[in-house]
Design a protein around this motif. Structure first.
Motif, PDB file in Angstrom:
ATOM      1  N   LEU A 106      45.299  25.950  31.308  1.00  0.00           N
ATOM      2  CA  LEU A 106      45.867  26.703  32.426  1.00  0.00           C
ATOM      3  C   LEU A 106      44.971  27.881  32.809  1.00  0.00           C
ATOM      4  CD1 LEU A 106      49.706  26.932  31.694  1.00  0.00           C
ATOM      5  CD2 LEU A 106      48.675  26.217  33.847  1.00  0.00           C
ATOM      6  N   PHE A 107      44.605  28.684  31.817  1.00  0.00           N
ATOM      7  CA  PHE A 107      43.810  29.869  32.131  1.00  0.00           C
ATOM      8  C   PHE A 107      42.383  29.509  32.517  1.00  0.00           C
ATOM      9  CE2 PHE A 107      47.215  32.157  29.847  1.00  0.00           C
ATOM     10  CZ  PHE A 107      47.438  33.166  30.767  1.00  0.00           C
ATOM     11  N   PRO A 112      38.580  33.352  37.311  1.00  0.00           N
ATOM     12  CA  PRO A 112      38.282  34.142  38.518  1.00  0.00           C
ATOM     13  C   PRO A 112      37.038  33.682  39.256  1.00  0.00           C
ATOM     14  CG  PRO A 112      37.884  35.419  36.513  1.00  0.00           C
ATOM     15  CD  PRO A 112      38.599  34.174  36.103  1.00  0.00           C
ATOM     16  N   ALA A 113      36.194  32.864  38.602  1.00  0.00           N
ATOM     17  CA  ALA A 113      35.026  32.349  39.309  1.00  0.00           C
ATOM     18  C   ALA A 113      35.412  31.387  40.422  1.00  0.00           C
ATOM     19  CB  ALA A 113      34.088  31.646  38.318  1.00  0.00           C
ATOM     20  N   GLY A 166      40.715  38.952  30.183  1.00  0.00           N
ATOM     21  CA  GLY A 166      40.645  40.315  29.679  1.00  0.00           C
ATOM     22  C   GLY A 166      41.556  41.237  30.475  1.00  0.00           C
ATOM     23  N   PRO A 167      41.615  42.510  30.083  1.00  0.00           N
ATOM     24  CA  PRO A 167      42.515  43.455  30.771  1.00  0.00           C
ATOM     25  C   PRO A 167      42.244  43.554  32.263  1.00  0.00           C
ATOM     26  CG  PRO A 167      41.665  44.399  28.726  1.00  0.00           C
ATOM     27  CD  PRO A 167      40.891  43.135  28.957  1.00  0.00           C
ATOM     28  N   GLY A 168      40.972  43.404  32.659  1.00  0.00           N
ATOM     29  CA  GLY A 168      40.635  43.588  34.062  1.00  0.00           C
ATOM     30  C   GLY A 168      41.081  42.468  34.975  1.00  0.00           C
ATOM     31  N   ASP A 169      41.185  41.252  34.446  1.00  0.00           N
ATOM     32  CA  ASP A 169      41.534  40.124  35.314  1.00  0.00           C
ATOM     33  C   ASP A 169      42.815  39.422  34.898  1.00  0.00           C
ATOM     34  OD1 ASP A 169      40.720  38.843  33.015  1.00  0.00           O
ATOM     35  OD2 ASP A 169      39.424  37.409  34.024  1.00  0.00           O
ATOM     36  N   ARG A 170      43.500  39.954  33.887  1.00  0.00           N
ATOM     37  CA  ARG A 170      44.690  39.265  33.381  1.00  0.00           C
ATOM     38  C   ARG A 170      45.765  39.097  34.436  1.00  0.00           C
ATOM     39  NH1 ARG A 170      50.021  40.839  30.443  1.00  0.00           N
ATOM     40  NH2 ARG A 170      50.218  41.435  32.611  1.00  0.00           N
ATOM     41  N   LEU A 216      53.885  34.202  24.764  1.00  0.00           N
ATOM     42  CA  LEU A 216      52.725  35.080  24.665  1.00  0.00           C
ATOM     43  C   LEU A 216      52.951  36.423  25.343  1.00  0.00           C
ATOM     44  CD1 LEU A 216      49.877  32.500  25.413  1.00  0.00           C
ATOM     45  CD2 LEU A 216      50.636  33.339  23.186  1.00  0.00           C
ATOM     46  N   LEU A 217      53.785  36.434  26.389  1.00  0.00           N
ATOM     47  CA  LEU A 217      54.026  37.656  27.178  1.00  0.00           C
ATOM     48  C   LEU A 217      55.530  37.881  27.318  1.00  0.00           C
ATOM     49  CD1 LEU A 217      51.401  36.865  29.964  1.00  0.00           C
ATOM     50  CD2 LEU A 217      51.099  38.479  28.084  1.00  0.00           C
ATOM     51  N   PRO A 218      56.214  38.194  26.224  1.00  0.00           N
ATOM     52  CA  PRO A 218      57.687  38.250  26.259  1.00  0.00           C
ATOM     53  C   PRO A 218      58.256  39.382  27.101  1.00  0.00           C
ATOM     54  CG  PRO A 218      56.862  39.044  24.153  1.00  0.00           C
ATOM     55  CD  PRO A 218      55.687  38.474  24.873  1.00  0.00           C
TER      56      PRO A 218
END
Length: 407
Positions: A106-107, A112-113, A166-170, A216-218
Motif C-alpha cells: 500500500l505505502f 510520493p514519487a 517519514g514524518p515529512g510525507d506521512r 499501526l495508527l490507533p
C-alpha cells in the motif's frame, strides 16, 4: 463452495500480500509483479490436483521468489554476477519486516514519487485486484487513460527501493492510502458494472486493510472514521438485495437483517473519531451512516441532522456525490420540490451519471409528475453499467406506464 472456487478465493486473498513480501525483500516492483503472476498460474494449475498446501501464502512467496531471482540473475551480465547476488539479499536482514506485507505494498504504491492519480490507479490494481476497466469506471475516465497511468507508475517504481513513510510525507501518503481503500470499498459495496450489486470480497478486503492501518495508527481520527464508515455501510449489505439479486433501496429494506454488531462497533468508532479533533470527510460520512443505521424504520430517520452534516461536508470537502447525497437530504427534510431545485446546480457536472437521473426520477415521482419520472428512470437505466441497478430502474419506469400513469 467447490474446490476450484476455494483455490480462486485463496489466490485472490494472498496475491497482494505475496507481492508486498517480494517488493519488501527484493524491490523490482514490475519484475516482482510478473513473478507473482507466474506463481499464481502455477498454483491454479497444481492445487486443484495436488491439494492446497498447508501454508498457501508461504508456497506462493517461495515460488514467486524463485522465479524473480532466476529472472533477475538471467538479466545480469556474467561480469556483474557477484554484485547482483549482493543486491538479491532479502531486505529482512537489514530491516524489520512489516506487520502486514499488504501494508508495505500500500505505502509503496502511494510513493510520493508518483503522481496522485497514478498512486490511486496502481494501488487499486496491485492491492485491490480491480481490472483496468473497473478502475476507469470508478474514476469516470477512459480505460486507456488508466492503463497509461498504471504503466507509467510501474516504470517509475522499477528498481525503486521501498522506504517507509517519514514524518515529512506521512500525512500525504496516508491520505492517498485511505482514499484508495475507500475506493476499493465502494467498488465492493456497489459494483460499477456486472451482474452482482455487491462484491463482498472487495468490501471485506478494504475493511481488513483499514483495520490493519488502524492497528499501526490507533489514534489517527481519519483512519478511525474511515473504518467506522465502512462498517456502518457494510452492515446493511445483507438487506440490499432480494432472493434473485434484485436491488432493494434503503427505505424498503428489512432492517432486522442489518448487522447490529457491526453497527454497534461502527457507532463507537465514529464517536471516538469525532472526539479526537475537527471532523474530516470520513468522520462526517460515518456520522451520516450512523444516523441511517440507528433509525428502526425509515420514518424515524433524523433527516434534519443528516442535512446539517451534509452542509458541513460539502462546504469543506466539495464532491459531486456528496452534493447529490445532500440533495436527497434536502428533499427528505424540506420536500421534493426543494430537492429538485438543488439538483439543478449539479446537472453540468453529473448530467452523464446515472445517479443524478435516478434521484431526479425519484423526486419527480414524489411531486406527482409520473411521465417525467418515467423518462428519468429510463435515462438512469441507460447510463448505469450495473445490471441489478438497471433492472431496478427499468422496473420503476415500467410501473409508471408508457402513458405516464401508474400501471
Amino acid at each position: 463452495m467447490d474446490r476450484e472456487e476455494t483455490v480462486e478465493d485463496l489466490l485472490r486473498r494472498h496475491a497482494p500480500q505475496v507481492l508486498g513480501a517480494l517488493v519488501r525483500r527484493y524491490g523490482h516492483f514490475d519484475a516482482a509483479e510478473d513473478a507473482v503472476q507466474e506463481a499464481l498460474l502455477a498454483a491454479a494449475g497444481q492445487w486443484p490436483e495436488s491439494g492446497t498446501p498447508a501454508n498457501p501464502r508461504g508456497w506462493l512467496i517461495r515460488v514467486a521468489s524463485r522465479r524473480l531471482t532466476d529472472q533477475l540473475r538471467a538479466d545480469e551480465a556474467r561480469a556483474r554476477r557477484e554484485e547482483t547476488a549482493a543486491r538479491l539479499e532479502p531486505r529482512e536482514t537489514r530491516a524489520a519486516p512489516s506487520d502486514d506485507d499488504t501494508l508495505t505494498l500500500l505505502f509503496l504504491c502511494c510513493d510520493p514519487a508518483l503522481a496522485p492519480a497514478a498512486r490511486v490507479a496502481l494501488t487499486l490494481r496491485a492491492v485491490g485486484g480491480l481490472t483496468t476497466a473497473e478502475i476507469a469506471r470508478a474514476h469516470l475516465v477512459p480505460e486507456a487513460t488508466i492503463a497509461q497511468r498504471i504503466s507509467r507508475a510501474k516504470a517509475k517504481l522499477r528498481d525503486h527501493p521501498f522506504h517507509p513513510p517519514g514524518p515529512g510525507d506521512r500525512d500525504a501518503r496516508l491520505a492517498t492510502v485511505l482514499q484508495v481503500l475507500y475506493l476499493i470499498f465502494n467498488e465492493g459495496y456497489t459494483a460499477t458494472s456486472g451482474a452482482a450489486l455487491h462484491r463482498a470480497d472487495l468490501a471485506q478486503e478494504a475493511i481488513r486493510l483499514t483495520r490493519a492501518v488502524r492497528r499501526l495508527l490507533p489514534r489517527e481520527a481519519t483512519v478511525t472514521g474511515l473504518l467506522a464508515l465502512m462498517l456502518l455501510t457494510e452492515a446493511r449489505s445483507a438487506a440490499r438485495t432480494g432472493p434473485h439479486g434484485e436491488l432493494i433501496p434503503l427505505d424498503a429494506q428489512d432492517r432486522t437483517r442489518w448487522d447490529r454488531a457491526a453497527i454497534a462497533e461502527g457507532t463507537a468508532l465514529v464517536e471516538e473519531a469525532l472526539s479526537e479533533g475537527p471532523p474530516g470527510p470520513y468522520q462526517l460520512q460515518a456520522a451520516i451512516s450512523a444516523l441511517h443505521d440507528e433509525a428502526r424504520a425509515p420514518e424515524d430517520t433524523d433527516w434534519p441532522q443528516i442535512l446539517a452534516l451534509y452542509d458541513v461536508l460539502v462546504a469543506d470537502w466539495p464532491d459531486p456525490m456528496a452534493e447529490l447525497g445532500r440533495v436527497v437530504a434536502v428533499a427528505m427534510a424540506r420536500g421534493p420540490e426543494a430537492g429538485l431545485t438543488e439538483l439543478t446546480a449539479l446537472e453540468p457536472r453529473l448530467k452523464d451519471h446515472h445517479r443524478l437521473w435516478a434521484v431526479r426520477a425519484h423526486l419527480l415521482e414524489r411531486t406527482g409528475a409520473p411521465e417525467a419520472a418515467r423518462a428519468a428512470y429510463e435515462e438512469a437505466a441507460r447510463l448505469t453499467l450495473s445490471l441489478p441497478e438497471r433492472r431496478y430502474l427499468n422496473t420503476k419506469a415500467a410501473r409508471l406506464g408508457r402513458s405516464g400513469e401508474p400501471s
